[in-house]
Design an enzyme around this catalytic site. Structure first.
Site, PDB file in Angstrom:
ATOM      1  N   ASP A  21      -1.328 -17.597   6.261  1.00  0.00           N
ATOM      2  CA  ASP A  21      -2.408 -18.425   5.687  1.00  0.00           C
ATOM      3  C   ASP A  21      -2.969 -19.362   6.758  1.00  0.00           C
ATOM      4  O   ASP A  21      -4.180 -19.556   6.864  1.00  0.00           O
ATOM      5  CB  ASP A  21      -1.960 -19.198   4.438  1.00  0.00           C
ATOM      6  CG  ASP A  21      -0.501 -19.586   4.429  1.00  0.00           C
ATOM      7  OD1 ASP A  21       0.262 -19.051   5.247  1.00  0.00           O
ATOM      8  OD2 ASP A  21      -0.108 -20.441   3.621  1.00  0.00           O
ATOM      9  N   ASP A  32      -5.419  -5.929   6.151  1.00  0.00           N
ATOM     10  CA  ASP A  32      -6.616  -5.444   5.465  1.00  0.00           C
ATOM     11  C   ASP A  32      -7.562  -6.615   5.227  1.00  0.00           C
ATOM     12  O   ASP A  32      -8.761  -6.564   5.537  1.00  0.00           O
ATOM     13  CB  ASP A  32      -6.193  -4.801   4.129  1.00  0.00           C
ATOM     14  CG  ASP A  32      -7.317  -4.034   3.475  1.00  0.00           C
ATOM     15  OD1 ASP A  32      -8.405  -3.936   4.071  1.00  0.00           O
ATOM     16  OD2 ASP A  32      -7.120  -3.537   2.346  1.00  0.00           O
ATOM     17  N   TYR A  91       0.814  -1.210   0.000  1.00  0.00           N
ATOM     18  CA  TYR A  91       0.000   0.000   0.000  1.00  0.00           C
ATOM     19  C   TYR A  91       0.851   1.265   0.000  1.00  0.00           C
ATOM     20  O   TYR A  91       0.314   2.374   0.072  1.00  0.00           O
ATOM     21  CB  TYR A  91      -0.960   0.002   1.194  1.00  0.00           C
ATOM     22  CG  TYR A  91      -2.029  -1.066   1.121  1.00  0.00           C
ATOM     23  CD1 TYR A  91      -1.830  -2.237   0.407  1.00  0.00           C
ATOM     24  CD2 TYR A  91      -3.243  -0.910   1.766  1.00  0.00           C
ATOM     25  CE1 TYR A  91      -2.791  -3.223   0.352  1.00  0.00           C
ATOM     26  CE2 TYR A  91      -4.214  -1.890   1.711  1.00  0.00           C
ATOM     27  CZ  TYR A  91      -3.973  -3.049   1.009  1.00  0.00           C
ATOM     28  OH  TYR A  91      -4.937  -4.027   0.958  1.00  0.00           O
ATOM     29  N   LYS A 119       4.046 -13.801   6.150  1.00  0.00           N
ATOM     30  CA  LYS A 119       4.315 -14.777   5.088  1.00  0.00           C
ATOM     31  C   LYS A 119       5.832 -14.855   4.917  1.00  0.00           C
ATOM     32  O   LYS A 119       6.363 -14.833   3.795  1.00  0.00           O
ATOM     33  CB  LYS A 119       3.609 -14.320   3.805  1.00  0.00           C
ATOM     34  CG  LYS A 119       3.524 -15.367   2.724  1.00  0.00           C
ATOM     35  CD  LYS A 119       2.613 -16.519   3.054  1.00  0.00           C
ATOM     36  CE  LYS A 119       2.711 -17.622   2.021  1.00  0.00           C
ATOM     37  NZ  LYS A 119       2.044 -18.866   2.441  1.00  0.00           N
TER      38      LYS A 119
END
Ligand code: NAP
Length: 491
Positions: free
Chosen positions: A216, A240, A136, A183
């Site tokens: 995940d 988000d 972002y 991640k």
């Protein structure tokens, strides 16, 4: 405690941005509730978003809005609509970035009278989302007419700030654990930086349990056993997505408040957007914006008013006399208007929720953030090569040998070429569907080289007779550690 602007008659000045779509209805509800709770606020109404884009302001945030926030440092805002996939940048993201509100705090909890598949399990968790970096940062380029790139930018300073905020927030609410969701198994440098920083800073908070979870699996765990989470700190895009998920666990976006916190400014808004299909119908659930107002009151030090409102909200939901359409269905004869629901909350001021507790919240100790430009110093650094990203409609087998020939007599040799991150030259007999953007990885011939900009630019210029290049990335070593990752399949 941040410095607030106060009028001569003792009112705290708050910038109020009604926003787009359902924004004005939600914000009006929150404003009425704050006023009814007796908090002395002077609202300075300013605009941003769709209406401003339409007036021809490309950023969606006019100067008078910037000036007001710069003065008040305190904002209650409705959602702002953003054109999807084309045109201007999100005015929401712009506002968060212009005022360095680097932490987005997104709490969700099980609510009375709001049945979900998780009812009775006591969900009560907070997503602390890094708010200004990551994908972002908004740094996107078309590398070729058919290849787009978005830079995932994560800084050491940004990680430190968000991790400290997560722990400080946990302490202010008496929470027991902070999980860091990344991640980092795939993006070892960017997401890995948050994990490493988290593990380092966690040692300063021995009273709070800390653990890392791959993002995940975190989503899987959130759906399977959400009650195991307390505070989750994560990068911008992960946060988000995850916070929309967590809002659905407790009844949906209509119930999810948020606070964007920075060292000098705070913006309070719902997690949800402008839901244009409900705009102007007086049917939407204003709880998320009212909840954001409660967060704002606590930030302002108005703890008693915040508790009064939160208790009244919980009582209103528990009594179920005026349920909103998102809970009972918009077609249901029981569905209340936004106005009726707000009136009922005000009517319930003074009543205490007995079954659903209101947290005993202490003022948050904001992390100390130096405004000095942040530099991570290393004892030794050198440039050992470069990645040259090129555009070519030819296959690597045709380009590679030509580049090798052109590199003869230069300080660099071609180590490999990759296509979308996977080695394609020298060919390893794999099955890769190439596109017209290739990375040419060149390493210094001399083992102890420290390449100069002049040497690298000369090489780029030499190769330009054969290929069109798009950008150069230096390959460096910091204290002997490579500053770059290998391509998939690269030895
Ligand atoms: P959205 O506005 O959040 O709406 C998605 C769905 O969430 C709605 O259709 C509705 O679900 C439910 N919902 C949202 N707010 C609700 C409320 N107060 N009460 C009850 N239900 C509510 O997401 P979107 O449709 O993806 O985005 C619309 C615009 O908002 C876009 O321009 C987007 O960029 C912008 N946006 C702004 C912000 C922000 O200002 N911070 C955040 C997100 C999106 P049902 O359809 O199931 O009833």
């Amino acid at each position: 405690m941040p410095k607030f602007v106060t009028t001569p008659d003792g009112k705290k000045v708050v910038t109020l941005i009604p926003g787009d779509g359902i924004g004005p209805e939600c914000v009006e509800a929150a404003q009425r509730i704050i006023d009814a709770a007796g908090v002395k606020v002077e609202w300075e109404v300013r605009h941003a978003g769709e209406s401003v884009f339409k007036q021809g302001v490309p950023s969606g945030v006019p100067q008078e809005t910037i000036d007001s926030i710069k003065k008040t440092r305190l904002v209650l805002k409705g959602p702002l609509g953003t054109p999807v996939g084309y045109g201007e940048k999100s005015a929401n993201v712009t506002l968060r970035k212009l005022f360095e509100t680097y932490a987005n705090i997104r709490p969700v909890r099980e609510l009375p009278g709001v049945p979900t598949p998780y009812s009775g399990r006591g969900i009560d968790l907070v997503v602390v989302r890094e708010n200004v970096e990551d994908l972002y940062a908004g740094i996107e380029h078309m590398q070729t007419p058919g290849v787009a790139q978005c830079l995932k930018l994560i800084s050491r300073k940004g990680c430190e700030k968000i991790v400290r905020m997560a722990f400080e927030f946990a302490r202010s609410e008496g929470r027991k654990s902070v999980a860091c969701a990344t991640k980092s198994n795939i993006m070892k440098m960017t997401e890995g930086m948050l994990k490493r920083t988290f593990e380092e800073i966690a040692k300063e908070y021995p009273d709070i349990q800390s653990w890392h979870v791959i993002v995940d699996n975190c989503c899987h765990q959130l759906v399977k056993k959400p009650e195991q989470f307390d505070v989750i700190v994560t990068t911008n895009m992960n946060g988000d997505i995850m916070s929309d998920l967590t809002s659905a666990l407790v009844g949906g976006l209509g119930f999810a408040p948020s606070a964007n916190l920075g060292s000098d400014c705070a913006i309070f808004e719902a997690v949800h957007g402008s839901a244009p299909k409900y705009a102007g119908k007086n049917v939407i659930n204003p709880t998320a914006v009212i909840g954001s107002a409660v967060l704002m009151l606590r930030y302002m030090g108005e703890f008693a008013a915040a508790s009064t409102i939160e208790h009244a909200m919980l009582v209103t939901m528990a009594e179920g006399k005026v349920p909103t359409g998102d809970v009972v269905g918009y077609d249901s004869p029981k569905a209340a208007t936004t106005t009726a629901y707000t009136d009922e909350i005000i009517k319930n001021f003074g009543k205490l929720s007995t079954t659903f507790k209101v947290r005993d919240v202490k003022p948050i100790k904001m992390p100390e953030v130096s405004t000095a430009l942040d530099t991570v110093k290393v004892a030794k650094r050198r440039v050992i090569g470069m990645d040259l990203f090129i555009e070519s409609a030819e296959l690597p087998a045709a380009i590679g040998p030509d580049l090798e020939k052109l590199l003869e007599g230069t300080p660099l040799k071609l180590k490999m070429m990759s296509n979308r991150g996977t080695q394609v030259y020298p060919d390893k007999g794999t099955m890769i569907d190439c596109i017209d953007q290739h990375r040419c990885r060149m390493l210094a011939r001399a083992a102890d080289a420290d390449l100069s900009d002049t040497e690298m630019l000369a090489v780029a210029q030499k190769l330009a007779v054969r290929v069109r290049w798009a950008h150069i990335e230096k390959l460096q070593e910091f204290d002997g550690q490579p500053s770059f990752t290998k391509a998939q399949g690269e030895d």
